[in-house]
Scaffold this active site. Structure first.
Site, PDB file in Angstrom:
ATOM      1  N   TRP A  14       5.661   0.536   3.018  1.00 24.96           N
ATOM      2  CA  TRP A  14       4.901   1.435   2.160  1.00 24.96           C
ATOM      3  C   TRP A  14       5.563   2.795   2.044  1.00 24.96           C
ATOM      4  O   TRP A  14       5.611   3.384   0.972  1.00 24.96           O
ATOM      5  CB  TRP A  14       3.445   1.548   2.630  1.00 24.96           C
ATOM      6  CG  TRP A  14       2.701   0.272   2.385  1.00 24.96           C
ATOM      7  CD1 TRP A  14       2.181  -0.574   3.334  1.00 24.96           C
ATOM      8  CD2 TRP A  14       2.430  -0.351   1.118  1.00 24.96           C
ATOM      9  NE1 TRP A  14       1.601  -1.667   2.724  1.00 24.96           N
ATOM     10  CE2 TRP A  14       1.728  -1.559   1.381  1.00 24.96           C
ATOM     11  CE3 TRP A  14       2.705  -0.012  -0.211  1.00 24.96           C
ATOM     12  CZ2 TRP A  14       1.303  -2.419   0.358  1.00 24.96           C
ATOM     13  CZ3 TRP A  14       2.277  -0.868  -1.223  1.00 24.96           C
ATOM     14  CH2 TRP A  14       1.592  -2.048  -0.935  1.00 24.96           C
ATOM     15  N   ASP A  29      -0.416   8.918   3.711  1.00 27.24           N
ATOM     16  CA  ASP A  29      -0.945   7.693   3.120  1.00 27.24           C
ATOM     17  C   ASP A  29      -1.700   6.998   4.253  1.00 27.24           C
ATOM     18  O   ASP A  29      -1.099   6.382   5.126  1.00 27.24           O
ATOM     19  CB  ASP A  29       0.192   6.813   2.599  1.00 27.24           C
ATOM     20  CG  ASP A  29      -0.314   5.460   2.083  1.00 27.24           C
ATOM     21  OD1 ASP A  29      -1.534   5.206   2.150  1.00 27.24           O
ATOM     22  OD2 ASP A  29       0.527   4.667   1.605  1.00 27.24           O
ATOM     23  N   LYS A  50      -8.838  -1.485   1.662  1.00 25.35           N
ATOM     24  CA  LYS A  50      -8.447  -1.895   3.002  1.00 25.35           C
ATOM     25  C   LYS A  50      -9.633  -1.769   3.959  1.00 25.35           C
ATOM     26  O   LYS A  50     -10.026  -2.722   4.581  1.00 25.35           O
ATOM     27  CB  LYS A  50      -7.273  -1.046   3.514  1.00 25.35           C
ATOM     28  CG  LYS A  50      -6.061  -1.019   2.583  1.00 25.35           C
ATOM     29  CD  LYS A  50      -5.378  -2.385   2.487  1.00 25.35           C
ATOM     30  CE  LYS A  50      -4.419  -2.490   1.314  1.00 25.35           C
ATOM     31  NZ  LYS A  50      -3.280  -1.592   1.342  1.00 25.35           N
TER      32      LYS A  50
HETATM   33  C1  LIG Z   1      -2.171  -1.397   0.389  1.00 27.45           C
HETATM   34  C2  LIG Z   1      -1.404  -0.149   0.599  1.00 27.45           C
HETATM   35  C3  LIG Z   1      -0.859   0.586  -0.472  1.00 27.45           C
HETATM   36  C4  LIG Z   1      -0.982   0.134  -1.901  1.00 27.45           C
HETATM   37  O1  LIG Z   1      -2.285   0.149  -2.320  1.00 27.45           O
HETATM   38  P1  LIG Z   1      -2.691  -0.227  -3.828  1.00 27.45           P
HETATM   39  O2  LIG Z   1      -4.131   0.186  -3.832  1.00 27.45           O
HETATM   40  O3  LIG Z   1      -2.473  -1.682  -4.002  1.00 27.45           O
HETATM   41  O4  LIG Z   1      -1.863   0.596  -4.723  1.00 27.45           O
HETATM   42  C5  LIG Z   1      -0.186   1.738  -0.181  1.00 27.45           C
HETATM   43  N1  LIG Z   1      -0.048   2.168   1.073  1.00 27.45           N
HETATM   44  C6  LIG Z   1      -0.548   1.499   2.137  1.00 27.45           C
HETATM   45  C7  LIG Z   1      -0.351   2.035   3.502  1.00 27.45           C
HETATM   46  C8  LIG Z   1      -1.250   0.317   1.922  1.00 27.45           C
HETATM   47  O5  LIG Z   1      -1.762  -0.347   2.980  1.00 27.45           O
END
Ligand SMILES: *Cc1c(COP(=O)(O)O)cnc(C)c1O
Length: 357
Positions: free
Chosen positions: A102, A169, A193
Site C-alpha cells: 500500500w 494511511d 476494513k
Molecule cells: C484496502 C487499503 C487501501 C485501498 O482501499 P480502497 O478503499 O480500495 O481504495 C489502501 N490502503 C490500505 C492500507 C488498505 O488496507
C-alpha cells in the site's frame, strides 16, 4: 440464520448487532416511512444522522478541536492523490515511508504531483518490519506512512515523532485502538476494513493545513471546500455513513477504543501464540511490528494450501487465502470478528497440523 467467520481483508465482517439494527430500520427509519437510502442528504433526518456519526467518531478518537472530520468517497486509493493535491501547499516535495504494497502505491501516485523522497523502507527484509529511523527532509510538505500494512501484516505500534506534518494511511486498523490524533497532520482510512461498508473514506485533518490546494484540484477533492460544506458538496455516500454511524455506537457500547484494543490484543495473541509454537505454520513479521488486524501465515508445504482452504470453508471459515502478491494465508481479524472465530481458526490449525505436520 447462520453467520460464518469471514476473514476477508475488506470488505470485511460487520458487527451482527449493526446489521440486525440496519435490517430493522431498513423499510422505515424511525417512523419516517423510508429507508436511510431514500432520504434527501439535505433533509433534517439525514443531516442528524451525519452530525451524530461525526460526534461519535470525535468522541471515540478524542479528536481535538482544530481538526476537521470529512466523510468522502473514492476509497483510500483516491487519498494517494488527494493528499498531495491538498497538502503540498506549494512546497513541491513530500517524503514517504515504504513498508509494503500500500505504501508503494501511495508513492507511485504522489510522484505524479511532486518530488518524492523515501524517508525509510523495509524492502531490505522483504517488508517484514516497521522501520523506526526515518530521514525526513526539513522542507518536505509532509511525511506519509501506512500505519498498518494490510497485505504484509506489519503495524506501527508507536506513532513516529516527526517535525513535518505526519500523514497516515490507517485504513486497516482505524478504530482498532486509541490514537493520539494531535500527533498527526492527517489520518485517512477506507471504511470497508474496520468501520463500515465500502464507498466511504474518513479523513481527519488539521485545519491549518488545508485550503492551499494545487492548481487543477477538482472541487470535490478540495478538503477545505468539503470541510466548509460538511462533506456535502455533492451527494455523499449516505447509506455507508449511516452504517458507519451504527458501528461507532457499537464501539462506544463496548466501552470505547481502549476496551476494543484489549479485545484485539487478546484475539491477536491467540493466533500468534499458536503460529509461534507451530512447526508447520509460519508468520514472517518481526514480533514487535506484527499487526493485530491482518495476520499472514504460510504452510510448510504450499501444496497443502488448497486442501487447507477447502477444509476451512467446510468448517465455516472463509476468505483465508493470502494476497496474490505474498501467497500463503491471511487472517484478517478486525473489530467485528468475534473471539470465537479466532478460537475456531486456531482449533483448525491444530487439527490440520496434527494431520499433515
Ligand atoms: C484496502 C487499503 C487501501 C485501498 O482501499 P480502497 O478503499 O480500495 O481504495 C489502501 N490502503 C490500505 C492500507 C488498505 O488496507
Amino acid at each position: 440464520m447462520s453467520r460464518i467467520f469471514n476473514f476477508s481483508a475488506g470488505p470485511a465482517m460487520l458487527p451482527a448487532e449493526v446489521l440486525a439494527r440496519a435490517g430493522d430500520e431498513m423499510l422505515d427509519w424511525r417512523g419516517t416511512g423510508m429507508s436511510v437510502m431514500e432520504m434527501s442528504h439535505r433533509g433534517k433526518e439525514f443531516m442528524g444522522i451525519a452530525a451524530e456519526a461525526e460526534k461519535d467518531l470525535r468522541e471515540l478518537l478524542a479528536i481535538p478541536s482544530g481538526y476537521r472530520v470529512l466523510f468522502l468517497q473514492g476509497g483510500a486509493t483516491l487519498q494517494f492523490a488527494q493528499v498531495p493535491m491538498n497538502l503540498l501547499r506549494g512546497k513541491g516535495k513530500a517524503d514517504y515511508v515504504v513498508t509494503g504494497e500500500w505504501s508503494k502505491k501511495a508513492v507511485k501516485e504522489a510522484k505524479v504531483y511532486c518530488d518524492v523522497g523515501i524517508a525509510a523502507t523495509s524492502e531490505d527484509r522483504n517488508f517484514t518490519y516497521a522501520p523506526k529511523q526515518w530521514n525526513v527532509r526539513k522542507d518536505a510538505a509532509y511525511v506519509h506512512y501506512c500505519s498498518n500494512e494490510t497485505i504484509g501484516g506489519v503495524e506501527f505500534h508507536q506513532t513516529p515523532k516527526t517535525e513535518v506534518p505526519l500523514v497516515a494511511d490507517a485504513s486497516s486498523h482505524f478504530l482498532s485502538r486509541p490514537v493520539d490524533v494531535s500527533r498527526f497532520g492527517l489520518i485517512y482510512a477506507g471504511a470497508q476494513k474496520n468501520a463500515g461498508p465500502a464507498g466511504l473514506t474518513f479523513v481527519i485533518v488539521r485545519e491549518d493545513l488545508i485550503g492551499k490546494t494545487e492548481k487543477g484540484t477538482p472541487t470535490v477533492m478540495d478538503y477545505k471546500l468539503q470541510a466548509d460544506a460538511d462533506s456535502m458538496l455533492n451527494t455523499p455516500a449516505s447509506y455507508s455513513m449511516y452504517i458507519a454511524g451504527l458501528v461507532f455506537k457499537w464501539l462506544k457500547q463496548l466501552g470505547g477504543l481502549a476496551a476494543v484494543e484489549k479485545i484485539n490484543i487478546e484475539k491477536a495473541k491467540l493466533l500468534y501464540d499458536y503460529l509461534d509454537q507451530s512447526q508447520f505454520f509460519h508468520n514472517p513479521v518481526a514480533k514487535e511490528d506484527r499487526s493485530r488486524m491482518n495476520i499472514p501465515f504460510t504452510l510448510k508445504d504450499a501444496k497443502l494450501d488448497e486442501p487447507f482452504l477447502k477444509g476451512a470453508v467446510e468448517r465455516g471459515m472463509v476468505q483465508l487465502k493470502g494476497h496474490r502478491s505474498v501467497g500463503g494465508m491471511r487472517a484478517s481479524i478486525y473489530n467485528a470478528m468475534p473471539i470465537e472465530g479466532v478460537r475456531a481458526l486456531v482449533d483448525y490449525l491444530r487439527e490440520f497440523e496434527k494431520k499433515h505436520g
